[in-house]
Design an enzyme around this catalytic site. Structure first.
Site, PDB file in Angstrom:
ATOM      1  CG  HIS A 100     -20.687 -55.480 -91.715  1.00 39.06           C
ATOM      2  ND1 HIS A 100     -20.752 -53.817 -91.184  1.00 39.06           N
ATOM      3  CD2 HIS A 100     -19.024 -56.040 -91.624  1.00 39.06           C
ATOM      4  CE1 HIS A 100     -19.513 -54.318 -91.182  1.00 39.06           C
ATOM      5  NE2 HIS A 100     -18.145 -54.878 -91.966  1.00 39.06           N
ATOM      6  CG  HIS A 140     -21.624 -48.188 -85.460  1.00 43.42           C
ATOM      7  ND1 HIS A 140     -22.475 -47.587 -85.407  1.00 43.42           N
ATOM      8  CD2 HIS A 140     -20.471 -47.377 -84.360  1.00 43.42           C
ATOM      9  CE1 HIS A 140     -22.007 -45.991 -85.425  1.00 43.42           C
ATOM     10  NE2 HIS A 140     -20.596 -46.038 -84.862  1.00 43.42           N
ATOM     11  CG  HIS A 196     -16.314 -58.102 -91.878  1.00 47.46           C
ATOM     12  ND1 HIS A 196     -16.416 -57.180 -92.347  1.00 47.46           N
ATOM     13  CD2 HIS A 196     -16.653 -59.052 -92.821  1.00 47.46           C
ATOM     14  CE1 HIS A 196     -16.880 -57.196 -93.727  1.00 47.46           C
ATOM     15  NE2 HIS A 196     -16.778 -57.366 -94.182  1.00 47.46           N
ATOM     16  CG  HIS A 209     -17.605 -56.676 -87.255  1.00 50.18           C
ATOM     17  ND1 HIS A 209     -16.586 -56.573 -87.145  1.00 50.18           N
ATOM     18  CD2 HIS A 209     -18.251 -56.201 -88.073  1.00 50.18           C
ATOM     19  CE1 HIS A 209     -15.834 -56.134 -88.133  1.00 50.18           C
ATOM     20  NE2 HIS A 209     -17.087 -56.060 -88.879  1.00 50.18           N
ATOM     21  CB  THR A 219     -15.993 -51.779 -94.115  1.00 50.59           C
ATOM     22  OG1 THR A 219     -16.582 -52.436 -92.957  1.00 50.59           O
ATOM     23  CG2 THR A 219     -15.400 -52.632 -95.002  1.00 50.59           C
ATOM     24  CB  THR A 220     -16.654 -48.703 -89.279  1.00 48.49           C
ATOM     25  OG1 THR A 220     -15.264 -49.713 -89.064  1.00 48.49           O
ATOM     26  CG2 THR A 220     -17.871 -49.711 -90.415  1.00 48.49           C
TER      27      THR A 220
HETATM   28 ZN   LIG Z   1     -16.583 -55.575 -90.751  1.00 51.72          ZN
END
Ligand SMILES: [Zn+2]
Ligand SMILES: *[C@@H]1O[C@H](CO)[C@@H](O)[C@H](O)[C@H]1NC(C)=O
Ligand SMILES: *[C@@H]1O[C@H](CO)[C@@H](O)[C@H](O)[C@H]1NC(C)=O
Length: 334
Positions: free
Chosen positions: A146, A117, A169, A144, A252-253
């Site tokens: 996005h 992801h 993040h 990680h 947010t996941t």
């Molecule tokens: Zn994130």
């Protein structure tokens, strides 16, 4: 495998929303097969997988963001992230003082991994953040990112509707917890520091090691060693971290747990276009380019977004001055 069928909600019309067969109005027999029959047959194996909107298609039939609440009901709750931050609705909070960081300058080696992801780096040292009206000291666990497609819009949070190319993040949990699972049971157990990126004309050399590493982890579950990095080198100078937004939200996941105290910094980190594009090297599990790895914005539902002093205020004074001078005819387009 078939026992999973019972855990699945029945197939409904809404399960097919987002499928390209419907959006493109090319409803062929093949689409009928893949949209209706295959999911029924394959559901025990693939039905529970969540994915981003860019991955939603007939053959994969993974659950895109509008169906994440079927993966975990928390994704349909009322204090979800990300959100659009409307700067003129933010509330100045004098308690949002500068942060205190420890261990952010420590140089360490770690593993960077394509987890299917995103790209994630676990933080093997003790690095903490406190101050900034955080309840207590939080320690860094992992970071990680996005991103979009080739440097296009890709951040999760947006500012007055503007989506930046990428967002970092850094996930922290209260220092007293040993496991993220425990911190996620505490409504303020996790603190995420969010940084935007912007495209710049000069290369950000502090990111060379990181962006070069992406080439070695193109495939899902690929990993490589990231040598001699520090958290400081990936973020902003401390003087640029006094301007930020604060609100209560979620991961947010999936599972979208509502346990996150969000800090979103106003100043973006500069990367050049090649550096932004290097994230397109990564691949999702099915081999397609890992792009569009952001969740769409979620309803604010009456939550207040606070801002530290310094944020937005100067900009709005300039805007007011600009509009006054425009009204008085003092400035004219040239
Ligand atoms: Zn994130
Ligand atoms: C990295 O990949 C190797 C195999 O290529 C595997 O043995 C190792 O467990 C992986 N490490 C992590 C942290 O995923
Ligand atoms: C830091 O802030 C200064 C002053 O506002 C600004 O000129 C500079 O571009 C900022 N740097 C970054 C990396 O945001």
């Amino acid at each position: 495998m078939y026992h999973y069928i019972r855990d699945e909600p029945p197939l409904r019309g809404s399960d097919l929303v987002g499928c390209h067969c419907w959006s493109h109005r090319t409803f062929t027999m093949r689409c009928l097969l893949s949209a209706v029959l295959l999911p029924l047959l394959l559901r025990p194996c693939t039905g529970a997988d969540w994915c981003y909107q860019t991955q939603v298609s007939c053959p994969s039939h993974c659950k895109g963001p509008d169906q994440w609440k079927l993966v975990n009901k928390d994704c349909g709750e009322s204090r979800q992230s990300p959100i659009n931050i409307v700067t003129k609705k933010t509330v100045l909070d004098e308690r949002l003082t500068p942060f205190r960081f420890t261990g952010y300058q420590t140089v360490f080696d770690s593993t960077m991994k394509n987890n299917g992801h995103s790209v994630q780096v676990n933080i093997p040292i003790t690095a903490t953040v406190s101050g900034g009206n955080l309840e207590e000291t939080y320690k860094a666990v992992q970071f990680h990112l996005h991103w979009g497609n080739n440097g296009g819009p890709g951040s999760e949070h947006t500012i007055d509707g503007e989506q930046y190319p990428m967002e970092l993040h850094i996930v922290h949990m209260k220092q007293r917890y040993d496991r993220l699972e425990d911190a996620l049971k505490d409504p303020s157990g996790v603190a995420v520091l969010g940084f935007f990126y912007e495209e710049s004309t000069s290369t950000n050399k502090k990111y060379n090691e990181f962006t070069h590493g992406l080439r070695s982890i193109q495939n899902t579950n690929g990993n490589t060693t990231l040598r001699k990095i520090s958290l400081n080198q990936l973020i902003l100078p401390e003087a640029n971290m006094t301007n930020y937004y604060r609100y209560d939200g979620s991961l947010t996941t999936p599972g979208c747990t509502e346990a996150v105290v969000w800090t979103v910094f106003e100043n973006p980190i500069p990367l050049d276009i090649q550096q932004l594009k290097s994230f397109n090297d990564l691949k999702f599990k099915d081999g397609s380019p890992m792009v569009g790895t952001f969740r769409p914005i979620q309803p604010r539902n009456g939550r207040v977004v606070y801002r530290s002093s310094g944020v937005a205020v100067i900009a709005s004074v300039i805007l007011i001055l600009a509009s006054i001078s425009a009204a008085l005819g003092l400035s004219r387009p040239n």
